[in-house]
Design a protein around this motif. Structure first.
Motif, short mmCIF file in Angstrom:
data_model
loop_
_atom_site.label_atom_id
_atom_site.label_comp_id
_atom_site.label_asym_id
_atom_site.label_seq_id
_atom_site.Cartn_x
_atom_site.Cartn_y
_atom_site.Cartn_z
N THR A 378 21.45 -145.73 46.99
CA THR A 378 21.96 -146.90 47.71
C THR A 378 23.49 -146.98 47.59
N HIS A 380 27.50 -147.57 48.53
CA HIS A 380 28.44 -148.19 49.45
C HIS A 380 29.35 -147.07 49.97
N LYS A 417 25.18 -148.93 52.42
CA LYS A 417 25.34 -150.38 52.41
C LYS A 417 26.59 -150.80 53.20
N SER A 421 23.58 -152.58 57.31
CA SER A 421 23.26 -151.43 56.45
C SER A 421 22.37 -150.45 57.18
N GLY A 446 24.77 -155.63 45.49
CA GLY A 446 24.03 -154.37 45.53
C GLY A 446 23.01 -154.25 44.42
N LEU A 449 19.91 -155.83 45.54
CA LEU A 449 19.21 -154.95 46.48
C LEU A 449 18.29 -153.98 45.76
N VAL A 471 15.69 -153.71 51.99
CA VAL A 471 17.00 -153.92 52.60
C VAL A 471 16.98 -155.18 53.47
#
Length: 524
Positions: A378, A380, A417, A421, A446, A449, A471
């Motif tokens: 996951t 960014h 993300k 997303s 995050g 998440l 998500v």
């Protein structure tokens, strides 16, 4: 709903004309009719003055059809041409010639001053300038016209995509129309679903222009809106173990929030049993906030992170778990980074890697590629840059392509993300998530998440659906928090607190305005 690239849409157009025998004129007529219908709904037509800007391509041809429909329905249409009228071909040329036989004023744009009065005294504007094929910066007269449209204060309907938006990336090519509504044809384009293009579209409609489902719903189209599966009913006689068990390997000196938010979000999203392996010195502090979490104190490095000597005990515990989350707040301590790589390579349960865990595996992505069990990452954009060796700017310009290649190369599920997303599958499918808001751009979001995804898996969804659902639920909780408090000042704690309400509304069906927003473009 599927989402197409510009090239995919061109291929659909060719297939419809060349293989199915649907004349180009019918496709253009259907596009113009759909746009006129939305214009009537959103702005009004009868006794209204509408200014239409038409570029020298099929987007302009769609605008000619709209002008004819306005005239037929009792409105006044004035068409301004950008480009040489002699360059129109095919169905666009036919529709221009039809307009010439009607009392509809059609004139070229010679200067911005000569059109300003019409623009400022009309009831609405139709933008049919560029369409989806734009791949260059806008300048000159085109830029002046778009600036005038945006400054006019009039309602604007864009055809296919607001002029100035790249159809494949959503990037603004110097300047772009700010539409109140957009009618896209065939399928929504990638650029209309990604920011900043999505925001420029206003209310988004789609017309299939008589394409059969075999074209617009083809398995060859890999991108679509994230509309995840329904949650399975909760087992009335279930226990905490049957609602999912997850191990969170997280935390280091100075990072108290990340381990708490990741483990607690699993419980708040419906998961049954959260175990948190965190440095021994942190446990008592985290337990004051999260006493529902089961703690597994870990031996520490000199810097206060989880030591490598915990490896065997962590592997033993992991084998009993439905999912293992590795990474939130782990730190960049070299010993802990090595521990992450060895755990990822060895653990046989599904693993979700986030935060500092992504930094660790980015140093040796083979540990992910070699895994037999499912892996979820996951990142960014900054973490995606570390994984791919590309800059954040490069990734931002080609998010879908980079995501597809990364997920395929790693054989993993990758959640990129950000605003809308993106969820990438190993088979290169990509799902664009529509829940969430800018208030969620905050530390700890995050981490929430990670727990939400693990909870969806624990509740019984297949892993690929659990990722999509997690998500979505995470974004939905953020939207509920924003609806209550506003987007400014939302914290991870607010998102966490709204997870139960997001789960409740998801099971019952989201209320408006969330239902319409999450459904994606409106079909006309």
């Amino acid at each position: 709903m599927k989402v197409s690239s510009v090239d995919e849409m061109r291929a659909m157009d060719r297939c419809a004309v060349e293989q199915l025998g649907i004349p180009e004129a019918i496709l253009m007529e259907n596009a113009g009719q759909a746009a006129a219908s939305v214009l009537s709904r959103e702005i009004g037509v009868r006794d209204r003055k509408i200014v239409i800007f038409c570029g020298a391509g099929n987007n302009g041809g769609d605008g000619f059809v709209v002008a004819r429909k306005i005239h037929a329905d009792g409105g006044s249409a004035k068409v301004y041409l950008l480009g040489d009228p002699e360059k129109f071909r095919g169905a666009a040329r036919v529709n221009l010639e039809i307009l010439a036989k009607l009392p509809v004023e059609v004139r070229p744009v010679e200067s911005i001053n000569k059109i300003r009065t019409d623009v400022l005294h009309c009831h609405g504007i139709v933008d049919a300038i560029f369409g989806t094929g734009l791949d260059r910066e806008i300048n000159g007269l085109y830029r002046e016209i778009i600036a005038l449209i945006n400054a006019s204060g009039k309602k604007v309907l864009s055809l296919d995509i607001p002029s100035g938006i790249n159809g494949d990336t959503g990037q603004i090519m110097g300047l772009a129309v700010q539409a109140d509504c957009t009618v896209t044809f065939g399928l929504p384009k990638i650029g209309a679903m990604l920011y900043p293009g999505y925001e420029r579209c206003g209310k988004l409609y789609v017309c299939h222009i008589s394409f059969p489902p075999s074209l617009y719903d083809s398995a060859d189209i890999k991108i679509q809106v994230n509309q995840p599966a329904a949650l399975p009913p909760r087992d009335k006689i279930g226990h905490k173990g049957s609602m999912g068990e997850a191990l969170f390997i997280a935390g280091a000196a100075g990072y108290f929030g990340a381990p708490y938010f990741s483990a607690m979000s699993f419980l708040k999203a419906g998961g049954g049993y959260a175990r948190l392996a965190a440095p021994r010195s942190m446990v008592s502090f985290i337990a004051r906030k999260g006493s529902e979490i089961v703690f597994i104190p870990q031996k520490e490095t000199a810097s206060g992170s989880i030591a490598l000597e915990n490896k065997k005990s962590l592997i033993d515990i992991a084998e009993k778990m439905d999912m293992v989350v590795i990474g939130p707040g782990l730190s960049l301590d070299p010993e802990t980074q090595q521990l992450v790589r060895e755990l990822v390579q060895t653990i046989k349960a599904p693993v979700l890697i986030d935060g500092d865990g992504i930094t660790a595996v980015s140093a040796d992505l083979k540990v992910v590629k070699k895994r037999k069990a499912p892996t979820i990452l996951t990142p960014h954009p900054g973490e995606m840059a570390r994984m791919t060796g590309k800059s954040v700017t490069e990734i931002d310009r080609q998010k879908i392509t980079v995501l597809q290649k990364t997920a395929s190369d790693l054989g993993a599920w990758v959640v990129l993300k950000g605003a809308h997303s993106l969820i990438g599958y190993p088979d290169e499918q990509v799902f664009i998530n529509l829940s969430g808001n800018s208030g969620m751009a905050t530390a700890g979001s995050g981490d929430v998440l990670t727990g939400a995804i693990a909870a969806m898996f624990g509740l019984g969804l297949p892993l690929e659906e659990a990722v999509k659902k997690g998500v979505f639920i995470h974004g939905f909780a953020g939207d509920l928090a924003a609806a209550k408090k506003g987007e400014d000042g939302i914290t991870a704690r607010d998102i966490l607190a709204h997870l139960p309400q997001a789960m409740k509304q998801d099971r019952e069906g989201p209320a408006e305005p969330f239902r319409s927003r999450y459904a994606g473009p409106i079909v006309v």
